[in-house]
Design an enzyme around this catalytic site. Structure first.
Site, short mmCIF file in Angstrom:
data_model
loop_
_atom_site.label_atom_id
_atom_site.label_comp_id
_atom_site.label_asym_id
_atom_site.label_seq_id
_atom_site.Cartn_x
_atom_site.Cartn_y
_atom_site.Cartn_z
N MET A 185 61.23 22.47 61.07
CA MET A 185 61.16 22.67 62.51
C MET A 185 60.30 21.55 63.11
O MET A 185 59.08 21.60 63.04
CB MET A 185 60.56 24.05 62.79
CG MET A 185 60.42 24.36 64.23
SD MET A 185 60.17 26.10 64.69
CE MET A 185 59.03 26.71 63.50
N PRO A 186 60.93 20.53 63.66
CA PRO A 186 60.17 19.41 64.20
C PRO A 186 59.45 19.75 65.51
O PRO A 186 59.94 20.57 66.30
CB PRO A 186 61.22 18.33 64.44
CG PRO A 186 62.53 19.00 64.37
CD PRO A 186 62.36 20.31 63.69
N LEU A 187 58.32 19.12 65.68
CA LEU A 187 57.55 19.22 66.92
C LEU A 187 57.27 17.80 67.40
O LEU A 187 56.68 17.01 66.68
CB LEU A 187 56.23 19.96 66.70
CG LEU A 187 55.22 19.89 67.84
CD1 LEU A 187 55.77 20.56 69.09
CD2 LEU A 187 53.91 20.52 67.44
N THR A 242 64.05 22.59 67.37
CA THR A 242 63.24 21.42 67.74
C THR A 242 62.38 21.77 68.95
O THR A 242 62.90 22.24 69.96
CB THR A 242 64.14 20.22 68.05
OG1 THR A 242 64.89 19.89 66.88
CG2 THR A 242 63.33 19.02 68.50
N MET A 243 61.08 21.54 68.82
CA MET A 243 60.16 21.82 69.93
C MET A 243 59.63 20.51 70.49
O MET A 243 59.34 19.58 69.74
CB MET A 243 58.99 22.67 69.42
CG MET A 243 59.43 24.05 68.94
SD MET A 243 58.03 25.05 68.40
CE MET A 243 57.60 24.20 66.88
#
Length: 67
Positions: free
Chosen positions: A1-3, A40-41
């Site tokens: 889960m990319p930030l 994706t955040m």
């Protein structure tokens, strides 16, 4: 889960511009890293202009000297 964190100065960025940044960063991660947009955040961190510096100078002074 990319930030993804995008730091910008608080110089009147509109909600429309912020939405474009969020969409663009999300699309970039999907295209380059094959990341799922649903997980994706993107965080937009607006900082006071007085907290920025470039080339050893406060950004306002830097801008005056490099016009």
């Amino acid at each position: 889960m990319p930030l993804v964190t995008i730091q910008i100065t608080d110089e009147g960025v509109t909600p429309t511009q912020k939405a474009a940044l969020i969409q663009g960063a999300t699309e970039l991660l999907q295209r380059v890293l094959d990341k799922n947009p649903a997980t994706t955040m993107v965080l937009i961190d607006e900082l006071p202009l007085a907290n920025w510096g470039i080339g050893g100078l406060p950004v306002e002074i830097y801008r005056q000297q490099h016009r």
